[in-house]
Design an enzyme around this catalytic site. Structure first.
Site: not given
Length: 84
Positions: A6-7
């Site tokens: 993910g970010e």
């Protein structure tokens, strides 16, 4: 099941202790875990917590924060870890 990375982002909580930040992080983690999405998609988050001290440099703080995040990921994800 998707297992994409993910970010990464930072949430700053001024005037909050490490303990308070951990409570905030755990609440956020639980709410994301319990959220319902289309097609029964399950999303979890891993969080790292660090308290900025007067002895910290920005780079030192970010390094401790990053280490706590990766410790959460190493524990199996979907958890919160505060830097020691």
């Amino acid at each position: 099941m998707l297992d994409g990375g993910g970010e990464e982002f930072i949430v700053l909580l001024p005037s909050t202790t490490g303990r308070g930040a951990m409570q905030f992080a755990e609440l956020a983690r639980k709410r994301v875990e319990e959220a319902t999405f289309d097609e029964d998609i399950k999303i979890t988050i891993s969080l790292g917590i660090a308290e900025f001290t007067k002895e910290d440099t920005v780079n030192g703080f970010l390094k401790r924060l990053d280490s706590a995040l990766y410790e959460s990921k190493d524990k199996g994800r979907n958890c919160c870890t505060i830097s020691g």
